[in-house]
Design an enzyme around this catalytic site. Structure first.
Site, PDB file in Angstrom:
ATOM      1  N   ASN A 144      -8.078   4.584   8.799  1.00  0.00           N
ATOM      2  CA  ASN A 144      -7.376   3.368   9.226  1.00  0.00           C
ATOM      3  C   ASN A 144      -6.353   3.748  10.299  1.00  0.00           C
ATOM      4  O   ASN A 144      -5.463   4.574  10.049  1.00  0.00           O
ATOM      5  CB  ASN A 144      -6.685   2.742   8.002  1.00  0.00           C
TER       6      ASN A 144
ATOM      7  N   HIS B  69      -6.702  -3.469  10.616  1.00  0.00           N
ATOM      8  CA  HIS B  69      -6.350  -4.731   9.960  1.00  0.00           C
ATOM      9  C   HIS B  69      -5.697  -5.640  10.997  1.00  0.00           C
ATOM     10  O   HIS B  69      -4.581  -5.364  11.443  1.00  0.00           O
ATOM     11  CB  HIS B  69      -5.395  -4.435   8.801  1.00  0.00           C
TER      12      HIS B  69
ATOM     13  N   ARG C 196      -3.769  -8.463  11.443  1.00  0.00           N
ATOM     14  CA  ARG C 196      -2.957  -9.353  10.605  1.00  0.00           C
ATOM     15  C   ARG C 196      -2.658 -10.648  11.331  1.00  0.00           C
ATOM     16  O   ARG C 196      -2.609 -10.680  12.558  1.00  0.00           O
ATOM     17  CB  ARG C 196      -1.629  -8.678  10.238  1.00  0.00           C
TER      18      ARG C 196
ATOM     19  N   THR D 191      -0.685  -4.127   2.237  1.00  0.00           N
ATOM     20  CA  THR D 191      -1.423  -4.987   1.309  1.00  0.00           C
ATOM     21  C   THR D 191      -1.093  -4.583  -0.129  1.00  0.00           C
ATOM     22  O   THR D 191      -1.399  -3.477  -0.549  1.00  0.00           O
ATOM     23  CB  THR D 191      -2.940  -4.841   1.576  1.00  0.00           C
TER      24      THR D 191
ATOM     25  N   GLU E 240     -14.180  -2.876  -2.359  1.00  0.00           N
ATOM     26  CA  GLU E 240     -13.250  -1.759  -2.158  1.00  0.00           C
ATOM     27  C   GLU E 240     -12.267  -1.804  -3.312  1.00  0.00           C
ATOM     28  O   GLU E 240     -11.497  -2.761  -3.454  1.00  0.00           O
ATOM     29  CB  GLU E 240     -12.501  -1.865  -0.822  1.00  0.00           C
TER      30      GLU E 240
HETATM   31  N1  PXP Z   1      -7.775  -0.276   2.226  1.00  0.00           N
HETATM   32  C1  PXP Z   1      -7.210  -1.483   2.443  1.00  0.00           C
HETATM   33  C2  PXP Z   1      -7.979  -2.701   2.087  1.00  0.00           C
HETATM   34  C3  PXP Z   1      -5.931  -1.600   3.032  1.00  0.00           C
HETATM   35  O1  PXP Z   1      -5.385  -2.812   3.236  1.00  0.00           O
HETATM   36  C4  PXP Z   1      -5.258  -0.413   3.397  1.00  0.00           C
HETATM   37  C5  PXP Z   1      -3.908  -0.514   4.056  1.00  0.00           C
HETATM   38  O2  PXP Z   1      -4.042  -1.098   5.302  1.00  0.00           O
HETATM   39  C6  PXP Z   1      -5.888   0.819   3.171  1.00  0.00           C
HETATM   40  C7  PXP Z   1      -7.132   0.866   2.553  1.00  0.00           C
HETATM   41  C8  PXP Z   1      -5.267   2.112   3.569  1.00  0.00           C
HETATM   42  O3  PXP Z   1      -4.103   2.317   2.832  1.00  0.00           O
HETATM   43  P1  PXP Z   1      -3.148   3.538   3.205  1.00  0.00           P
HETATM   44  O4  PXP Z   1      -2.563   3.253   4.544  1.00  0.00           O
HETATM   45  O5  PXP Z   1      -2.152   3.538   2.102  1.00  0.00           O
HETATM   46  O6  PXP Z   1      -4.024   4.769   3.225  1.00  0.00           O
END
Ligand code: PXP
Length: 236
Positions: free
Chosen positions: A6, A42, A44, A100, A150
């Site tokens: 991400n 994401h 937003r 989230t 997920e």
């Molecule tokens: N999966 C989802 C659906 C998320 O919303 C996020 C955060 O944007 C992540 C995974 C990744 O989370 P992190 O940044 O804590 O690794």
């Protein structure tokens, strides 16, 4: 188990100055070159990190798999159908949250969800739902026509003592087996980091993990020494 990266927080850092660097597309390409099986972003409602242009540019650049996390709104549905990521992940979204916070509340939104998912069928875009690792949420995801779930690992990531960590891990592990058995593909994410990811290798049903903050934070620190050396060499 595959890793999807991400890159939202590359955009967070860029937006701190409102200029062009660091570039989320450059980050996505680097992540793919290093073995990432997918890139996640994401978009937003408040566009606090990734912007619309980033999504367009990421769509052109990403060659592995683009996963667009988004809220279940008509605006996002239109953007997704137009942009054609390989995957969308529906997440709950609150303006005031830092990230989230919980899984998608399928019980409350079931009938809208069924309608929302329909145009994606046959579009070449798979639909994933970000849910708590619970049977009811998995059953409803399957019923609503999701291709994947997920599993939210945030509660697991927040635990500190061994008993609670083991309990949350078991919950995820059992949910993964249950979802896979129903015919859903299973991925997991949120709050995973270099210290807590290792046990996930044992959950064979989880095909992929989605990790953002820990990797971007690590990248800043591992890259800092080199960045300082480079600047000093220019100063002379
Ligand atoms: N999966 C989802 C659906 C998320 O919303 C996020 C955060 O944007 C992540 C995974 C990744 O989370 P992190 O940044 O804590 O690794």
């Amino acid at each position: 188990m595959r890793l999807a990266v991400n890159i939202d927080h590359i955009a967070t850092l860029r937006n701190a100055r409102g200029e062009g660097v660091p570039d989320p597309v450059e980050a996505a390409i680097a992540a793919e070159k290093s073995g990432a099986a997918g890139i996640v972003c994401h978009l937003r409602e408040d566009r606090r990190h990734i912007k619309d242009d980033d999504l367009t540019n990421l769509r052109s650049a990403v060659t592995t798999k683009l996963d667009l996390e988004m809220a279940m709104t008509p605006e996002m549905q239109a953007i997704a159908l137009r942009t054609k990521p390989e995957l969308i992940t529906l997440v709950p979204e609150k303006r005031e949250e830092l990230t989230t916070e919980g899984g998608f509340n399928i019980v409350a939104h079931y009938s809208s969800l069924v309608e929302f998912v329909k145009p994606f069928k046959g579009s070449g875009i798979e639909v994933s739902l970000f849910i708590e690792p619970e049977k009811q949420a998995i059953d409803l995801s399957f019923g609503a026509g999701a291709d994947l779930v997920e599993l939210h690992t945030g509660k697991y990531a927040l635990q500190h003592d061994e008993e609670n960590i083991a309990r949350e891990f078991r919950r995820i592990s059992e949910a993964a087996a249950y979802a896979k058995n129903l015919g859903l593909k299973v991925v997991a994410g949120h709050g995973l980091n270099y210290g807590n990811i290792a046990p996930f290798g044992k959950i064979v049903e989880i095909e992929e993990v989605s990790i953002g903050h820990a990797i971007i934070a690590r990248a800043v620190m591992t890259g800092l020494a080199e960045a300082v050396r480079e600047m000093i060499s220019i100063i002379g």
